[in-house]
Design a protein around this motif. Structure first.
Motif, short mmCIF file in Angstrom:
data_model
loop_
_atom_site.label_atom_id
_atom_site.label_comp_id
_atom_site.label_asym_id
_atom_site.label_seq_id
_atom_site.Cartn_x
_atom_site.Cartn_y
_atom_site.Cartn_z
N GLU A 44 -0.34 14.24 -5.25
CA GLU A 44 -1.36 14.53 -4.22
C GLU A 44 -2.78 14.53 -4.79
O GLU A 44 -3.75 14.35 -4.06
CB GLU A 44 -1.03 15.82 -3.45
CG GLU A 44 -1.06 17.11 -4.24
CD GLU A 44 0.21 17.32 -5.08
OE1 GLU A 44 0.31 18.36 -5.74
OE2 GLU A 44 1.10 16.44 -5.10
N LYS A 94 -5.50 6.85 -8.88
CA LYS A 94 -5.29 6.02 -7.69
C LYS A 94 -6.54 5.21 -7.36
O LYS A 94 -6.48 4.03 -7.04
CB LYS A 94 -4.93 6.94 -6.52
CG LYS A 94 -4.23 6.24 -5.41
CD LYS A 94 -3.77 7.25 -4.41
CE LYS A 94 -3.48 6.55 -3.10
NZ LYS A 94 -3.08 7.49 -2.06
N GLU A 102 0.84 -1.21 0.00
CA GLU A 102 0.00 0.00 0.00
C GLU A 102 0.88 1.26 0.00
O GLU A 102 0.56 2.24 -0.68
CB GLU A 102 -0.95 0.01 1.20
CG GLU A 102 -2.19 -0.85 1.03
CD GLU A 102 -1.99 -2.33 1.39
OE1 GLU A 102 -0.83 -2.69 1.71
OE2 GLU A 102 -2.96 -3.10 1.32
N ASP A 103 1.99 1.21 0.74
CA ASP A 103 2.91 2.35 0.77
C ASP A 103 3.60 2.53 -0.58
O ASP A 103 3.79 3.65 -1.04
CB ASP A 103 3.98 2.17 1.86
CG ASP A 103 3.37 2.18 3.25
OD1 ASP A 103 2.24 2.70 3.39
OD2 ASP A 103 4.02 1.68 4.19
N ASP A 143 1.25 4.12 -2.93
CA ASP A 143 1.11 5.56 -2.62
C ASP A 143 2.17 6.40 -3.31
O ASP A 143 1.90 7.51 -3.74
CB ASP A 143 1.22 5.78 -1.10
CG ASP A 143 -0.15 5.71 -0.44
OD1 ASP A 143 -1.15 5.76 -1.19
OD2 ASP A 143 -0.20 5.60 0.79
N GLN A 144 3.37 5.84 -3.39
CA GLN A 144 4.48 6.60 -3.97
C GLN A 144 4.34 6.81 -5.48
O GLN A 144 5.07 7.60 -6.06
CB GLN A 144 5.81 5.88 -3.70
CG GLN A 144 6.20 5.88 -2.23
CD GLN A 144 7.19 4.78 -1.89
OE1 GLN A 144 7.85 4.23 -2.77
NE2 GLN A 144 7.31 4.47 -0.61
N GLY A 172 -3.73 12.28 -6.89
CA GLY A 172 -4.06 10.90 -7.24
C GLY A 172 -3.77 10.54 -8.69
O GLY A 172 -4.28 9.54 -9.19
#
Lengths: 192, 76
Positions: A107, B5, A98-99, A102-103, A109
């Motif tokens: 910001e 995302k 998950e991390d 995220d990378q 998305g």
């Protein structure tokens, strides 16, 4: 559950020799092949398969018949395989997927350009390279690998997979999500 | 508008997605090259890993399986 299965379980509990032999002949190949599929060597697969049977005969008396013999055996297989892996290999601490995901995004998305997926053609090429995909598969933690195996190869129902791995439906979803993204990450990384 | 995302989370989710999210995802994929690539990657990897596991299992030796069966039955 089928009537035949219920009768079979009763016979197994009574240690009926013929029925015991019958299940051994029916499922040994299956268990052994599953071990190979999960990346165990022939010798390891042999050891794991035998230890599954030893445990099965020990606990059959307590078997409540809430699942089929096959599901029950796969549950034991999963436990034995985990014990085996713990004993023989230090687990590699990998970064939380998950991390990692995220990378990849800014910001808002959106994909950060340098992190966006490689082209599908390039990716497919890597998928067809045995060393790459077998390495990526072997990096996966056993619980994710088994979840993926049961779902995509054995095409088991969600309910059955949850019984085998002893997890909730929610947690199974998380395991499969992680498995797919971990694999994608690994293959994508090796395609650059 | 769906973010990338969120889109990839929907693509690799196991749950059935609601129709309006599905529609949003389809629209997103039409205009987003990266998410389209991601979606294809997931598809390819499922297929390839399935094949890899099946290939590994198919190397199983019949005689070997027989000898394990005999060993287990002997110990009964």
């Amino acid at each position: 559950m089928l009537q035949d299965e219920i009768i079979l379980i009763q016979k197994l509990k009574n240690k009926d020799r013929k029925s015991l032999e019958q299940v051994v002949r029916l499922y040994t190949g299956h268990l052994y092949k599953a071990c190979l599929g999960l990346g165990f060597s022939e010798q390891e697969a042999d050891d794991v398969t035998q230890s599954v049977w030893i445990t099965f005969f020990e606990v059959i008396i307590k078997f409540e018949g809430r699942s089929t013999v096959r599901t029950y055996l796969f549950g034991i297989l999963y436990k034995k395989a985990s014990e085996f892996r713990k004993k023989n290999k230090k687990t590699v601490a990998t970064e939380n997927i998950e991390d990692v995901l995220d990378q990849h995004f800014d910001e808002k998305g959106h994909w950060i350009l340098s992190h966006s997926p490689v082209s599908p053609d390039r990716f497919l090429e890597s998928c067809q390279t045995l060393e790459i995909i077998s390495k990526c598969l072997d990096y996966l933690p056993l619980n994710q690998k088994t979840a993926f195996f049961l779902k995509e190869v054995e095409e088991e129902m969600t309910e059955t997979i949850c019984k085998i791995l002893d997890v909730s439906v929610n947690h199974l979803g998380v395991l499969l999500f992680r498995a797919k993204n971990q694999l994608r990450e690994c293959i994508d990384g090796k395609s650059r | 508008m769906l973010s990338c995302k969120k889109a990839i989370t929907l693509i690799s989710s196991e749950e059935k997605i609601r129709w309006y999210l599905w529609l949003e995802l389809k629209l997103h994929l039409m205009i987003c090259y990266s998410c389209r690539a991601y979606s294809k990657q997931i598809h390819f990897l499922k297929r390839s890993i399935r094949k890899l596991i099946q290939d590994r299992a198919s190397t199983a030796d019949k005689n070997k399986i027989n000898s394990i069966e005999e060993e287990v039955i002997r110990k009964l």
